[in-house]
Design an enzyme around this catalytic site. Structure first.
Site, PDB file in Angstrom:
ATOM      1  N   GLY A  64       0.786  -1.234   0.000  1.00  0.00           N
ATOM      2  CA  GLY A  64       0.000   0.000   0.000  1.00  0.00           C
ATOM      3  C   GLY A  64       0.810   1.273   0.000  1.00  0.00           C
ATOM      4  N   CYS A 119      -0.310   3.220  -6.258  1.00  0.00           N
ATOM      5  CA  CYS A 119      -1.092   2.184  -5.597  1.00  0.00           C
ATOM      6  C   CYS A 119      -2.278   2.797  -4.873  1.00  0.00           C
ATOM      7  CB  CYS A 119      -0.152   1.513  -4.607  1.00  0.00           C
ATOM      8  SG  CYS A 119      -0.957   0.565  -3.351  1.00  0.00           S
TER       9      CYS A 119
HETATM   10  P1  5GP Z   1       6.668   3.669  -5.992  1.00  0.00           P
HETATM   11  O1  5GP Z   1       8.139   3.490  -6.007  1.00  0.00           O
HETATM   12  O2  5GP Z   1       6.118   4.252  -7.249  1.00  0.00           O
HETATM   13  O3  5GP Z   1       6.166   4.397  -4.761  1.00  0.00           O
HETATM   14  O4  5GP Z   1       6.056   2.197  -5.840  1.00  0.00           O
HETATM   15  C1  5GP Z   1       6.390   1.156  -6.720  1.00  0.00           C
HETATM   16  C2  5GP Z   1       5.758  -0.133  -6.223  1.00  0.00           C
HETATM   17  O5  5GP Z   1       4.335  -0.016  -6.137  1.00  0.00           O
HETATM   18  C3  5GP Z   1       5.968  -1.323  -7.131  1.00  0.00           C
HETATM   19  O6  5GP Z   1       7.243  -1.881  -7.044  1.00  0.00           O
HETATM   20  C4  5GP Z   1       4.859  -2.270  -6.666  1.00  0.00           C
HETATM   21  O7  5GP Z   1       5.232  -3.000  -5.517  1.00  0.00           O
HETATM   22  C5  5GP Z   1       3.754  -1.319  -6.273  1.00  0.00           C
HETATM   23  N1  5GP Z   1       2.725  -1.234  -7.321  1.00  0.00           N
HETATM   24  C6  5GP Z   1       2.888  -1.053  -8.644  1.00  0.00           C
HETATM   25  N2  5GP Z   1       1.713  -0.989  -9.284  1.00  0.00           N
HETATM   26  C7  5GP Z   1       0.757  -1.128  -8.335  1.00  0.00           C
HETATM   27  C8  5GP Z   1      -0.674  -1.173  -8.368  1.00  0.00           C
HETATM   28  O8  5GP Z   1      -1.328  -0.997  -9.399  1.00  0.00           O
HETATM   29  N3  5GP Z   1      -1.300  -1.384  -7.187  1.00  0.00           N
HETATM   30  C9  5GP Z   1      -0.611  -1.563  -6.022  1.00  0.00           C
HETATM   31  N4  5GP Z   1      -1.301  -1.811  -4.908  1.00  0.00           N
HETATM   32  N5  5GP Z   1       0.730  -1.501  -5.949  1.00  0.00           N
HETATM   33  C10 5GP Z   1       1.404  -1.300  -7.091  1.00  0.00           C
END
Ligand code: 5GP
Length: 354
Positions: free
Chosen positions: A181, A186
């Protein structure tokens, strides 16, 4: 019903207290780490920062760019066998690329085809990736994957608590991916109410992982995944005990990122979307299945140029953190850390003029 009264922390809830330092220049800071993985037995040296296995960040172009900096790219799982064969023909850096899969039968069948085609020697890492590693089926799949690929270093997740971290490691993973989360794309917390503040998840899971070793080769390791917004968040993750950091947002919006480049009113934007967003489900599965809800968002981010410039800035910021806390190496970050709980992390008064 139970309430856990401990306050759990995000990166934005803390700052790092400065410490006496003998460093004379940032360039003396060593950001490379060397690990020996507990199941695969492999040794690895590099900068432990990983581009997420998302359509928009886990691309071949990103892998070619980040390997030059000894960083890993987790390829997204939608490349075909033919595309992978072509890519691996002229990419010979197996230490800096990971093959991703989920726990569906199709995912395992595709991996077997990839191995049968002789491509297994072109990547040393595997990412077994599900949004929710608490499913019994996931734990069984970790075991199955370890049996199928004894020499590959397996990254598996995602979880946020110590008991599942231990179980995933004992079933055969070398590195547990931590974060539920927290990702920028996400919407799981908004849709389900489930999650765990990222810094506390990293602190608690790394404490559990580092207490586990199997064959006397190495200990269990943790990869913080999601929630890094500013360069300082990478430092905070390492200070909290993360061995690796995975990020989507850091690697979004660049030439090397996937997604469309869009012109609006003379300005350029790039697409970034979650892998459970309606955009991703439409792209790969023809739409959102009836029993599911989208748990990801799709955004257009201002185009950021070449990822190499960002990498320089990220390394510079980590080196600077090191000089403030007196760490000669990335390895020393967590030992040199005292976190301060803060009400305000940043002075934002001039942000609107940027
Ligand atoms: P960020 O670095 O952009 O904060 O987060 C990347 C991570 O978000 C990814 O490695 C994956 O674990 C998670 N993630 C990617 N796409 C989604 C999604 O559509 N839903 C959710 N719940 N998590 C996601």
């Amino acid at each position: 019903m139970r309430i856990d009264n401990d306050v759990k922390l995000d990166f934005s809830d803390v700052l790092i207290r400065p410490k006496r330092s003998t460093l004379t220049s940032r360039k003396h800071v060593d950001l490379e780490r060397t690990f020996t993985f507990m199941h695969s037995g492999r040794s690895w040296t590099g900068i432990p920062i990983v581009a997420a296995n998302m359509d928009t960040t886990g691309t071949f172009e990103m892998a070619r760019a980040l390997a030059k900096h000894k960083m890993i790219t987790a390829l997204h799982k939608h490349y075909s066998l033919e595309e992978l064969s072509t890519f691996f023909k002229d990419f010979s850096n197996p230490d800096y690329v990971a093959y991703s899969l989920g726990i569906r039968d199709e995912d395992f069948e595709k991996l077997k085809a990839v191995l049968d085609a002789g491509l297994g020697e072109y990547f040393n890492f595997l990412v077994l990736d599900v949004p929710n590693a608490y499913l019994e089926r996931f734990i069984l799949k970790v075991k199955e994957l370890r049996a199928l690929c004894p020499k590959h270093t397996i990254i598996a997740g995602n979880c946020v608590t110590n008991e599942i971290t231990e179980e995933i490691l004992l079933r055969g993973a070398d590195i547990v991916k931590v974060g539920i989360g927290s990702g920028s794309a996400c919407t799981t917390r908004r849709m389900t109410g489930v999650g765990y503040p990222q810094l506390s998840a990293v602190i608690e899971c790394s404490d559990a992982a580092h207490g586990i070793s199997d064959h006397g080769t190495g200990v269990g390791l943790v990869m913080s995944d999601g929630g890094a917004v500013y360069p300082c968040d990478a430092a905070k993750a390492f200070c909290g005990g993360a061995d690796f950091l995975m990020s989507g947002q850091f690697f979004s919006g660049f030439d090397q990122s996937g997604g469309d480049l869009v012109e609006i009113g003379g300005e350029s934007f790039k697409q970034y979307y979650g892998m459970s967003s309606s955009a991703a489900m439409k792209e790969h599965y023809g739409g959102v299945a009836k029993h599911r809800a989208s748990e990801g968002r799709e955004v257009l981010l201002p185009y950021k140029g070449n990822v190499h410039d960002f990498v320089d800035e990220l390394f510079g910021s980590l080196r600077s953190t090191a000089t403030y806390i007196g760490a000669l190496k990335l390895k020393e970050f967590s030992k040199r850390t005292t976190f301060l709980l803060v009400n305000n992390q940043l002075n934002r008064s001039l942000e609107k003029y940027e």
